[in-house]
Design an enzyme around this catalytic site. Structure first.
Site, PDB file in Angstrom:
ATOM      1  N   TRP A 110       0.828  -1.209   0.000  1.00  0.00           N
ATOM      2  CA  TRP A 110       0.000   0.000   0.000  1.00  0.00           C
ATOM      3  C   TRP A 110       0.867   1.266   0.000  1.00  0.00           C
ATOM      4  CZ3 TRP A 110      -5.348  -0.617   2.324  1.00  0.00           C
ATOM      5  CH2 TRP A 110      -6.064   0.576   2.361  1.00  0.00           C
ATOM      6  N   GLU A 120       1.308   5.988  10.991  1.00  0.00           N
ATOM      7  CA  GLU A 120       1.160   4.588  11.369  1.00  0.00           C
ATOM      8  C   GLU A 120       1.384   4.424  12.865  1.00  0.00           C
ATOM      9  OE1 GLU A 120       3.493   1.836   9.072  1.00  0.00           O
ATOM     10  OE2 GLU A 120       2.728   0.096  10.162  1.00  0.00           O
ATOM     11  N   ARG A 196      10.086  -5.888  18.184  1.00  0.00           N
ATOM     12  CA  ARG A 196       9.125  -5.992  17.067  1.00  0.00           C
ATOM     13  C   ARG A 196       9.700  -6.739  15.872  1.00  0.00           C
ATOM     14  NH1 ARG A 196       9.274   0.077  14.303  1.00  0.00           N
ATOM     15  NH2 ARG A 196      11.500   0.428  14.670  1.00  0.00           N
ATOM     16  N   HIS A 218      -6.232   6.510  -8.630  1.00  0.00           N
ATOM     17  CA  HIS A 218      -5.064   5.807  -9.163  1.00  0.00           C
ATOM     18  C   HIS A 218      -4.783   4.547  -8.335  1.00  0.00           C
ATOM     19  CE1 HIS A 218      -1.391   5.433 -11.440  1.00  0.00           C
ATOM     20  NE2 HIS A 218      -0.706   5.301 -10.327  1.00  0.00           N
ATOM     21  N   ARG A 223      -5.247  -1.364  -7.476  1.00  0.00           N
ATOM     22  CA  ARG A 223      -5.433  -2.320  -6.384  1.00  0.00           C
ATOM     23  C   ARG A 223      -6.808  -2.990  -6.384  1.00  0.00           C
ATOM     24  NH1 ARG A 223      -0.270  -3.336  -5.921  1.00  0.00           N
ATOM     25  NH2 ARG A 223       0.907  -1.419  -5.704  1.00  0.00           N
TER      26      ARG A 223
END
Lengths: 301, 301, 301, 301
Positions: A110, A120, A196, A218, A223
């Site tokens: 993505w 994020e 992590r 787009h 996708r």
């Protein structure tokens, strides 16, 4: 799905209270606001905010003082014209902000779309949740035998069972160790930014993703395409449903001129013209490679 | 100013009607919506739409489900922290859409900020208005004698009068000829896309300009600066006033950490430390060039 | 053209001396380096630098250690595949830096392509040259009667003469006054940043423009198109000739899949299929608007 | 390190052959070309291509015909001036293309810098290598007790041993299962695009990364900073060494005005002025929060 009770409560609280605004309002979008549309086993897409509507596209294209709406019909015609002739800037005048929960390997695909704003959830700062994507049986697909970059039929029997067992067991063990490593119970506890690294790519992350309508289209064209990986395509499809309600005229033009469109190469145009004139055209006579010819025949038979 | 009566009527119509929304609403910004803030002799800045508020910055930084507001005080602290440490992505979660009327030579400077969305009034498609920027007497400045890229005192007397006469007469004649060239009265009429080339850079154009708050702050830091050309600075200052009402906490942090900040080079830090220790520092001993030293002394005396 | 003798001398000096490099070298491009390709009456395009070649596109697509060339034929096939399937990132791995001299009204259109790096000659800092674009007789076109955004036949007779006279006289007068205003001979002299506002949009400016191959192709597709304004199209065409020598395989794929391609809408695909099946299709039965149908017939007869 | 013998052979082949070019050549950079600078346990940074040098920055700033070099000293002064006054566009005229091998969790941080071009090795298309980042003992750090987003002292004794065991065992098992899942030996074989989801974030990936010098400096300022995570900082530091040899004057200005600089808020400026005047300033009297004051004292004592 990945919503906890207090998450639901926060969403309910936001949906309970409207406030007056002078801005353009899309009724279709208001109905989506904050709702978490479920995607995959623990993921979702939530609209957090939006700017503009169909009329706002026309208003910008006309650089007008008012809403720019002469009539809905005029607006639709203008929007189709803009889309057809690649006048992209008016579509950039609409903006959407989504909260998305998605597996890390989907997030990595993505994020290749760079013209967007992203925040994020930070694995340096915070502890990640124990939530992993485990494909359902029908999506546990084999490697494609014709396409290096695709998948074929679903695995079956023992092979499928073995794969599912590994995916579940490895995720569980990785998270157990993650928890044990960062624990400060009787030990120092490993830094989160290091711990992590033990977590596999099917763990869920989440982010705020903000993008303008042109760049969103787009993204959706690539996708929501049949060749996109299933796990990102379902997000794109969920967003398509939202956009359809937000800017119905722009979405209809997008469907006709992008999603449902076919790009013909110069060679393809020449072949079609010969076929329209009644000629029988073969790959050898087409000037196309075998791959191109196969793709051409898929559309034109 | 450059608003016609029907423009005013369209603006009034938009301001007359509020609609309910579930989105974040900034009361301070609602008061600005659609109003044309006058800039220069015929220009303006109008807010056409916005997305987000101070709380939305924190909400994105926390990737939270609700508004993200624990308390206004917490939000302010978080916003100051984000600004201080160059965490720019949460500020990108707010967006503003402006309608701006401005002279072409200002537009040419403005457009150098590329991370924004723009729809400009098209001189290929439409006929431009007869509106030109003519500086007021106090802004008719001489070339700076110390700075190649700046201006000095205002011109006076005959020189000032002569300049104003030329600017006015040349604009008027250029527009007269523009009109005469495109006229289709008894002649074919030159294409608009060609005729516009006769128009000088002080003619007004207009555009829709949409930008996120992070990139807007970057624009404002450079263009509201004392070294920016006066004619773009007044636009930046008008926008500052709007942003202050839109996202008061973010704007306060911007004022403290950007607009009112000083960037010290490594050499500057070393000098200041010596000065704090009581040492007398000279340009020769500073390691700085004459230009740098002059700029350093301007701040630190 | 707009090169002075010392400019030519500098260009000659640069072309006289080669140096060894380990980087990818495009022989076709080396032949263009620094040469000024004339465009319009005083403009030009010069390649100042470049990065990469056809092989570099494949090397990046394969993330390989060496040149990535297995064979020229393989590379061509891969490049065609990448172009056909909109894999744009490998094309971004080539970069070009141009020095362009162009009229301001062309520059204003050009700059709308934002994904590029630009350094323009500064009218705040420097004195602009007395060079204006005056169209040749055959490009002095009338406004189109069918397309609001286009031009028709060339003007003739007295009308053409009158337009040329105005364009020349107004440019000359504007520049005379510009010079007189900034003169410091017996007066203070107006600031350059103000005086430039008297100059019309057909004055020449110049800039360094750097862009990657993917974004350059996007620029060329829009600006080398028959619907682009002639005065920017000639620049695009000059650049096409350069790119053809720089990355021949990529340019050939661009010609086939972009320049010479046709985008069919969903409705267009449906119509063509019916036509291939021998059906007679009319606008009414096509589902297309009159404008779309006209554009469709232009291609398919 | 992660180079195989045939990788080394390909690199050697590229380094063996120089070709003549008319372009700007940086001798310092030619010495770095293609060499793999080792980073972490299996990673590296390799320069694949570059465009421009110090002189190219000045040439663009002056929009000049020749190399733009009047003298090295002049160029250095101009470069320092440009850096000091945030004139970023001339620095965008240099470009670098790197081949980087790095752990996925580092790649995820890196990619947040969006103004760059990237081609990553595809786990949909290809099989990933069995290479994982395992921290050395001294970098196996505990969570910081003062900073939620940092790390403290290295773990010791049994705790350290346990963490290392887990990281190694979990990586090994995850990769064993990845291999077994995609195997087509006696079974269909899971699609690669699915199997990769079992791999942890310490697996190595690789990409081509191309960026202009201005955006590279921005990346380096944030990632070569003492607060950046160690595992990305070592990449930034390796790149710093390369840039220093590529554009020595620009890098020196970057070191002075960015890396070694201090940004003072308006409040910080006011405090320093009081301190220079001999006043004793406390946190309470500073107007700063505790966090800001601590950061201020870290610099100014």
């Amino acid at each position: 799905m990945g919503l906890k009770d207090n998450d639901r409560a926060e969403i309910e609280a936001l949906r309970a209270e409207t406030r007056p605004t002078l801005r353009a309002v899309s009724e279709g979008m208001e109905a989506h606001l904050y709702h978490a549309h479920e995607v995959l086993d623990h993921g979702f897409v939530r609209v957090v905010d939006y700017m503009g509507d169909d009329a706002a596209i026309c208003q910008a294209a006309r650089v007008s003082y008012g809403r720019g709406t002469k009539s809905v019909q005029n607006d639709e015609g203008l929007i189709r014209y803009l889309m057809r002739h690649w006048h992209s800037t008016p579509f950039e005048m609409c903006e959407i902000k989504l909260h998305v929960k998605l597996p890390v390997f989907v997030a990595r695909q993505w994020i290749r779309h760079r013209t967007a704003n992203v925040n994020e959830y930070s694995g340096r700062y915070s502890i990640l949740d124990r939530e992993f994507y485990i494909p359902s049986a029908e999506h546990l697909a084999a490697q494609s035998v014709v396409n290096n970059q695709g998948r074929g039929e679903a695995l079956t029997g023992e092979e499928a069972a073995r794969v599912l067992d590994w995916l579940k067991a490895d995720s569980t063990r990785a998270y157990d160790h993650y928890e044990a490593m960062i624990s400060q119970d009787g030990q120092q506890g490993l830094a989160r930014e290091l711990a992590r690294m033990n977590l596999p790519a099917n763990i869920y992350t989440q982010w705020y993703w903000k993008v303008d309508l042109h760049n969103l289209f787009h993204f959706l064209r690539l996708r929501a395409d049949a060749h996109a990986q299933y796990e990102i395509r379902v997000y794109a499809e969920a967003i398509c449903e939202i956009v359809k309600d937000w800017v119905p005229a722009a979405y209809a033009a997008f469907e006709d001129y992008r999603l449902g469109s076919v790009q013909l190469s110069g060679k393809g145009v020449a072949c079609l013209k010969r076929m329209l004139a009644g000629e029988e055209v073969t790959q050898e006579g087409s000037g196309m490679s075998k791959g191109e010819w196969r793709e051409f025949r898929e559309v034109w038979g």
